[in-house]
Each structure stands twice: as C-alpha cells, then as structure tokens.
Design an enzyme around this catalytic site. Structure first.
Site, mmCIF file in Angstrom:
data_model
loop_
_atom_site.group_PDB
_atom_site.id
_atom_site.type_symbol
_atom_site.label_atom_id
_atom_site.label_comp_id
_atom_site.label_asym_id
_atom_site.label_seq_id
_atom_site.Cartn_x
_atom_site.Cartn_y
_atom_site.Cartn_z
ATOM 1 N N CYS A 306 0.813 -1.222 0.000
ATOM 2 C CA CYS A 306 0.000 0.000 0.000
ATOM 3 C C CYS A 306 0.847 1.273 0.000
ATOM 4 O O CYS A 306 0.640 2.173 -0.822
ATOM 5 C CB CYS A 306 -0.964 -0.016 1.182
ATOM 6 S SG CYS A 306 -0.182 0.023 2.818
ATOM 7 N N HIS A 354 -2.523 1.016 6.811
ATOM 8 C CA HIS A 354 -2.909 0.960 5.399
ATOM 9 C C HIS A 354 -3.155 2.369 4.881
ATOM 10 O O HIS A 354 -3.513 3.275 5.639
ATOM 11 C CB HIS A 354 -4.174 0.112 5.207
ATOM 12 C CG HIS A 354 -4.452 -0.225 3.770
ATOM 13 N ND1 HIS A 354 -3.685 -1.117 3.057
ATOM 14 C CD2 HIS A 354 -5.387 0.242 2.902
ATOM 15 C CE1 HIS A 354 -4.149 -1.204 1.813
ATOM 16 N NE2 HIS A 354 -5.172 -0.380 1.691
ATOM 17 N N HIS A 366 -5.845 1.770 -4.339
ATOM 18 C CA HIS A 366 -4.914 1.254 -3.321
ATOM 19 C C HIS A 366 -4.496 -0.162 -3.666
ATOM 20 O O HIS A 366 -5.102 -0.826 -4.505
ATOM 21 C CB HIS A 366 -5.553 1.316 -1.924
ATOM 22 C CG HIS A 366 -6.668 0.326 -1.708
ATOM 23 N ND1 HIS A 366 -6.865 -0.335 -0.517
ATOM 24 C CD2 HIS A 366 -7.662 -0.108 -2.530
ATOM 25 C CE1 HIS A 366 -7.919 -1.127 -0.603
ATOM 26 N NE2 HIS A 366 -8.419 -1.001 -1.809
#
Length: 391
Positions: A306, A354, A366
C-alpha cells in the site's frame, strides 16, 4: 528320638499364589476403565468456528500482517541506510590507513636521514620501525627534528587519533547494522507467519462456508459503496454550491466588460492549482498500476504494497514521500474526510497500517492485501484513521 523324627511326614505349606492378587487388580482396572470409557467417548468435539468468526480472524491477521509489513519497510530502510553509512565509514578508514602509511614512510625517511647523519643510533631506528609514536615521544629525539619534520610528526599523530575515532564509529555502525538486520528478519517472519495462519483458516473452510464468506464480503463491499455514493453526492452538492457562489460574486459582463466570463472558474489561491496539477499526475500514475498484484514490501514497478504504491505515485509528480504509512501520515496537511480532494492520502485503522490515494466520489486507488490487486475501492471499506494532503 531321632528315629521317630525320621518317620515324621514333612509339613507341606501351600504357597501363596500372586496370580490371585494380580488378577483382582487387573479386573478392578478393567472395570474402572470400562466405567470411564463411555464418558471419554461421549466428550463433545470442539465447536466449529462460524464463518463470521473466521472472517474476523482473517481480517485481523491481514491487518496484523499489514502492520508487520510497515515495520519490515521501516527496518529495511534503516538497514539500507545503515549499510550505506558503514560502507562510507569503511572507505574513510581505508583512506585514513593509507594516509597513515604514507606518513610512516615520510617519518621513516627522516629517521633514516638522521641515522645516516649519525644523529640517532640503530636502536632508535628500530624503535621507529616498530612504532613511530614511541620513537618521536622520546624528547631527546624530538629536539633534533626540524620544523618540517615536526609538522610531519604532528600530522601523523592527528591521523592516528582520527583513525582510532573512525574505527570506533565504524564498529558501532556495524553493530547498529546487525541490530537493524535482526529487526528486518523478525518483521519478515512475522508477516509470513500471519499470512500463513490466515491461509490455513481459509483452507479449512468447506465449499459452503467459502460461499458464505464471499457473501459476507459482498455485503461489506455494498455497504462501503453506499457510503461512497453518499460522499459523492455531498461532493457534487458542494461543487455546485461553490460554482453558484462564484457566479454570484463575479460582476456581470454587461456592467464590467473586462470581468471574466461567469463560466470561467475563479483563480485558485494558496497554490491550489499547483496541487491539482500534481494530483492529476499522481492519479494518472496510480490508474496505470491498476491490476498489478499486492506484494508486501514491494515498491514497483511490477507489484506494490500500500505505501509502496502511494510513494511511487507521488514520486511521479515530483514529490518524495517516506516509505512507511507511519511516516507518510506526518507529511503535508491534515484534512477532514468531508474535505478530501483527489490525490490526498487516506489512512486506515488505529495503527495506521494501510493507505490509499483518494480519487473523488468517496473512492480511492490502493494496493489492498495479499492475493489482491491494485484497484479502485470505497474508502469506507475499512475504518478511516485520517487523511493528509502531501503537497
């Protein structure tokens, strides 16, 4: 009496049979085991986890793996940085050693010249050959040195001191490198362990349970999309209100011929246009990565985690971001979810494990998790921690 004794029948004694006692104990044991067997066999098996519980556990393991991935990324950066530092230090030590050796040769030529001139004896010359410092610390020899020779001795002593300091720093840096490498291995093992545990839980599911799990995921995604649609409507309403306010604020062309057309957007202030231009580059790059696999610790170009994706996307716009989510969240300006603009970074979970790139309409691009690919998704799929505008 002896004769009578010889005719007496010997008394026979019936021996005790140990078999009777053993058999009785054995029978008692068998009876006891027989009494216990039904209760042992009747013990109920451990209850099977519900699909909902499995989903929660898998989500938790993926989140923990994400946290460990950020720790791995952090440790890898520290390891690479420390490795470069150690390399520079070892180069410095090697250069300093070469300088010291050159100084030794210079001082050696002085000693040889004095020996030939009879100023010093062979014993002093041998002392120098063993340790120049001991040689020149002898005051009666120092007195015989000229200005140029004294300068060379002082330079040699400085080099020795600096070399000792550099060697000490290099040793400490090597120890720090070892520590960083240990942390890197530990983080890697943690990620692998969490992912393996998640895979084991999923592999144990029956076909029916897997179908149920997929249904739960669809419901979760549907709820996230619903919230994203609400965000999109709110953004559209805000944009419409802003445009109407701009029309009201601008003078009419009939009363002011030099005024811009009402259809022309008002000039940006505070560098907004610059940010929008960079954000366009960020989103263009991010969209070109859609479909590439998530791989923990990856920074592209064939796969990403990420924070590796967000770092690469903003690099395409000329902005350098730190490697981890924990550091990226500290860059730029914090913004509320209602005030998000395309290009902003949205962070998730309390541990900030994240991150995604906001594209507008309540959605982001993402790199989700192992087994998934870079994709567009609602920002409401996960609990939002906060958002930042990097530049």
């Amino acid at each position: 009496m002896p004769a009578l004794a010889s005719h007496r029948k010997p008394r026979t004694t019936r021996p005790h049979s140990p078999a009777v006692g053993v058999t009785t104990a054995a029978l008692a044991s068998v009876t006891l085991l027989s009494a216990q067997a039904p209760s042992a066999q009747a013990a109920p098996p451990a209850p099977r986890q519900s699909v909902e519980d499995v989903q929660k556990q898998v989500d938790r393991l993926y989140r923990e793996a994400g946290t460990a991935t950020q720790r791995y990324n952090q440790s890898k950066e520290a390891t690479d940085r420390q490795r470069r530092k150690v390399s520079r230090m070892l180069d410095d030590v090697a250069r300093r050693t070469a300088e010291i050796n050159e100084s030794r040769r210079t001082l050696g030529s002085f000693a040889a010249a004095q020996y030939r001139a009879g100023a010093v004896g062979p014993t002093a010359t041998l002392i120098f050959a063993d340790d120049p410092q001991d040689y020149f610390e002898q005051s009666h020899l120092m007195d015989r040195l000229g200005k140029r020779q004294r300068t060379a001795v002082a330079a040699y002593e400085t080099q020795r001191a600096e070399a000792a300091k550099e060697r000490g720093e290099a040793t400490r840096s090597l120890q720090e490198l070892t520590s960083a490498q240990t942390e890197l291995r530990t983080s890697k093992e943690t990620v692998q362990s969490k992912l393996a545990e998640a895979r084991t839980l999923l592999d144990r599911l029956t076909a029916e349970e897997k179908a149920r799990l997929a249904e739960l995921e669809r419901k979760k995604e549907a709820e996230a999309r619903r919230k994203a649609e609400e965000q999109a409507k709110a953004e559209a309403a805000a944009a419409k209100a802003k445009a109407e306010a701009a029309k009201t604020a601008d003078p009419s062309p009939s009363t002011s011929p030099s005024a811009p057309s009402p259809s022309t957007p008002p000039p940006s202030t505070g560098g907004g246009s610059s940010y929008e231009a960079k954000a366009a580059q960020v989103l263009s790059f991010a969209r070109s990565q859609i479909g590439k696999p998530y791989v923990w610790g990856a920074t592209g170009p064939s796969s990403y985690d990420c924070s590796g994706l967000t770092q690469a996307a903003w690099r395409a716009a000329g902005v350098t971001l730190p490697r981890t989510t924990w550091d990226q969240v500290k860059v730029g300006t914090r913004v509320a979810t209602a005030d998000l603009k395309p290009g902003d970074l949205v962070f998730f979970y309390d541990d900030i494990s994240h991150v995604g790139i906001y594209i507008g309409g309540g959605k982001m691009i993402h790199a989700p998790k192992p087994g998934a690919y870079v994709r567009e998704e609602s920002i409401y799929y996960m609990p939002i921690y906060g958002s930042v505008r990097p530049a």
